[in-house]
Write a protein that holds these residues in place. Sequence first.
Motif, PDB file in Angstrom:
ATOM      1  N   THR A  11      11.896  57.044  26.982  1.00 28.49           N
ATOM      2  CA  THR A  11      13.206  56.394  27.061  1.00 28.49           C
ATOM      3  C   THR A  11      13.237  55.118  26.209  1.00 28.49           C
ATOM      4  OG1 THR A  11      12.592  55.264  29.117  1.00 28.49           O
ATOM      5  CG2 THR A  11      13.831  57.318  29.323  1.00 28.49           C
ATOM      6  N   SER A  12      12.139  54.376  26.180  1.00 32.16           N
ATOM      7  CA  SER A  12      12.098  53.169  25.342  1.00 32.16           C
ATOM      8  C   SER A  12      12.139  53.522  23.860  1.00 32.16           C
ATOM      9  CB  SER A  12      10.839  52.351  25.655  1.00 32.16           C
ATOM     10  OG  SER A  12      10.960  51.746  26.918  1.00 32.16           O
ATOM     11  N   THR A  13      11.493  54.620  23.488  1.00 33.90           N
ATOM     12  CA  THR A  13      11.533  55.065  22.092  1.00 33.90           C
ATOM     13  C   THR A  13      12.953  55.493  21.706  1.00 33.90           C
ATOM     14  OG1 THR A  13       9.230  55.755  22.230  1.00 33.90           O
ATOM     15  CG2 THR A  13      10.530  56.701  20.438  1.00 33.90           C
ATOM     16  N   LEU A  14      13.603  56.240  22.608  1.00 32.80           N
ATOM     17  CA  LEU A  14      15.002  56.623  22.351  1.00 32.80           C
ATOM     18  C   LEU A  14      15.888  55.391  22.261  1.00 32.80           C
ATOM     19  CD1 LEU A  14      15.381  59.743  24.688  1.00 32.80           C
ATOM     20  CD2 LEU A  14      15.408  59.707  22.182  1.00 32.80           C
ATOM     21  N   PHE A  15      15.647  54.414  23.155  1.00 27.88           N
ATOM     22  CA  PHE A  15      16.418  53.170  23.106  1.00 27.88           C
ATOM     23  C   PHE A  15      16.261  52.501  21.745  1.00 27.88           C
ATOM     24  CE2 PHE A  15      15.796  48.635  22.912  1.00 27.88           C
ATOM     25  CZ  PHE A  15      17.107  48.207  23.082  1.00 27.88           C
ATOM     26  N   LEU A  16      15.029  52.337  21.295  1.00 29.35           N
ATOM     27  CA  LEU A  16      14.787  51.631  20.037  1.00 29.35           C
ATOM     28  C   LEU A  16      15.457  52.352  18.870  1.00 29.35           C
ATOM     29  CD1 LEU A  16      13.477  49.278  18.570  1.00 29.35           C
ATOM     30  CD2 LEU A  16      11.379  50.633  18.392  1.00 29.35           C
ATOM     31  N   THR A  17      15.386  53.681  18.874  1.00 31.38           N
ATOM     32  CA  THR A  17      16.040  54.468  17.822  1.00 31.38           C
ATOM     33  C   THR A  17      17.550  54.261  17.845  1.00 31.38           C
ATOM     34  OG1 THR A  17      14.284  56.123  17.998  1.00 31.38           O
ATOM     35  CG2 THR A  17      16.338  56.809  16.914  1.00 31.38           C
ATOM     36  N   SER A  18      18.147  54.369  19.026  1.00 26.49           N
ATOM     37  CA  SER A  18      19.594  54.195  19.170  1.00 26.49           C
ATOM     38  C   SER A  18      20.017  52.769  18.816  1.00 26.49           C
ATOM     39  CB  SER A  18      19.998  54.522  20.621  1.00 26.49           C
ATOM     40  OG  SER A  18      21.353  54.242  20.836  1.00 26.49           O
ATOM     41  N   TYR A  19      19.223  51.791  19.247  1.00 25.29           N
ATOM     42  CA  TYR A  19      19.501  50.380  18.949  1.00 25.29           C
ATOM     43  C   TYR A  19      19.510  50.134  17.440  1.00 25.29           C
ATOM     44  CZ  TYR A  19      18.797  45.319  18.741  1.00 25.29           C
ATOM     45  OH  TYR A  19      18.907  43.993  18.446  1.00 25.29           O
ATOM     46  N   LEU A  20      18.510  50.653  16.753  1.00 26.65           N
ATOM     47  CA  LEU A  20      18.431  50.450  15.308  1.00 26.65           C
ATOM     48  C   LEU A  20      19.576  51.156  14.577  1.00 26.65           C
ATOM     49  CD1 LEU A  20      14.570  50.748  14.793  1.00 26.65           C
ATOM     50  CD2 LEU A  20      15.958  48.657  14.721  1.00 26.65           C
ATOM     51  N   ILE A  21      19.934  52.361  15.014  1.00 32.62           N
ATOM     52  CA  ILE A  21      21.064  53.078  14.392  1.00 32.62           C
ATOM     53  C   ILE A  21      22.356  52.278  14.579  1.00 32.62           C
ATOM     54  CG2 ILE A  21      22.557  55.114  14.625  1.00 32.62           C
ATOM     55  CD1 ILE A  21      19.960  56.719  15.238  1.00 32.62           C
ATOM     56  N   TYR A  22      22.572  51.793  15.812  1.00 29.84           N
ATOM     57  CA  TYR A  22      23.803  51.039  16.099  1.00 29.84           C
ATOM     58  C   TYR A  22      23.889  49.785  15.223  1.00 29.84           C
ATOM     59  CZ  TYR A  22      27.319  48.335  18.535  1.00 29.84           C
ATOM     60  OH  TYR A  22      28.425  47.593  18.838  1.00 29.84           O
TER      61      TYR A  22
ATOM     62  N   GLY B 160      25.916  45.946  12.470  1.00 30.75           N
ATOM     63  CA  GLY B 160      25.437  44.592  12.206  1.00 30.75           C
ATOM     64  C   GLY B 160      25.242  43.848  13.512  1.00 30.75           C
ATOM     65  N   SER B 161      25.247  42.531  13.445  1.00 29.97           N
ATOM     66  CA  SER B 161      25.053  41.772  14.673  1.00 29.97           C
ATOM     67  C   SER B 161      26.392  41.607  15.391  1.00 29.97           C
ATOM     68  CB  SER B 161      24.429  40.408  14.373  1.00 29.97           C
ATOM     69  OG  SER B 161      25.321  39.643  13.601  1.00 29.97           O
ATOM     70  N   VAL B 162      26.334  41.447  16.689  1.00 29.77           N
ATOM     71  CA  VAL B 162      27.519  41.267  17.518  1.00 29.77           C
ATOM     72  C   VAL B 162      27.441  39.864  18.111  1.00 29.77           C
ATOM     73  CG1 VAL B 162      28.796  42.111  19.525  1.00 29.77           C
ATOM     74  CG2 VAL B 162      27.580  43.725  18.036  1.00 29.77           C
TER      75      VAL B 162
ATOM     76  N   LEU C  81      29.547  56.059  17.706  1.00 32.84           N
ATOM     77  CA  LEU C  81      28.844  54.798  17.517  1.00 32.84           C
ATOM     78  C   LEU C  81      29.209  53.773  18.586  1.00 32.84           C
ATOM     79  CD1 LEU C  81      26.850  53.729  15.401  1.00 32.84           C
ATOM     80  CD2 LEU C  81      28.803  52.773  14.179  1.00 32.84           C
ATOM     81  N   SER C  82      30.468  53.790  19.007  1.00 33.53           N
ATOM     82  CA  SER C  82      30.931  52.823  20.005  1.00 33.53           C
ATOM     83  C   SER C  82      30.303  53.047  21.378  1.00 33.53           C
ATOM     84  CB  SER C  82      32.458  52.867  20.125  1.00 33.53           C
ATOM     85  OG  SER C  82      32.862  54.156  20.550  1.00 33.53           O
TER      86      SER C  82
END
Length: 138
Positions: A47-58, A63-65, A4-5
């Motif tokens: 790549t944008s779809t993978l980004f969005l998936t990874s972003y939402l999982i993270y 939570g928010s940073v 996750l990190s």
Amino acid sequence: MIPLSSLPVLNAALNSASALLLLSGYFFIRGGRIAAHRVCMLAAFATSTLFLTSYLIYHYHVGSVAFAGQGWIRRVYFAILISHTILAVAIVPLVLITLSRALRGRFDRHKRIARWTLPLWFYVSVTGVIVYWMLYRM
């Protein structure tokens, strides 16, 4: 399994790749190389779809940073973040419409919307990397 990190770094890499693919796709279509343009734009979509998936999982797990910077850099960060967030929400339907018009061969309508979609998508991809650097590397 990716820890996750590591997802913020992966997200920045995916956004960087998307920006480079969008830029390449732009130059290919300007040069009349339609097949190369198509490959770049479909790869940018992937790549944008993978980004969005990874972003939402993270962010589902973390939570928010909070941004730790203070002073003028904090105002710069939030100005970039707010514009990035608003356009990131708007870019999803624009990309889907632009892509669907191209895939259906409706190139006259594709070109009209692509003139808006490409620069906004590029801005969102680049500012996504900037937000990453300001949030995790400053």
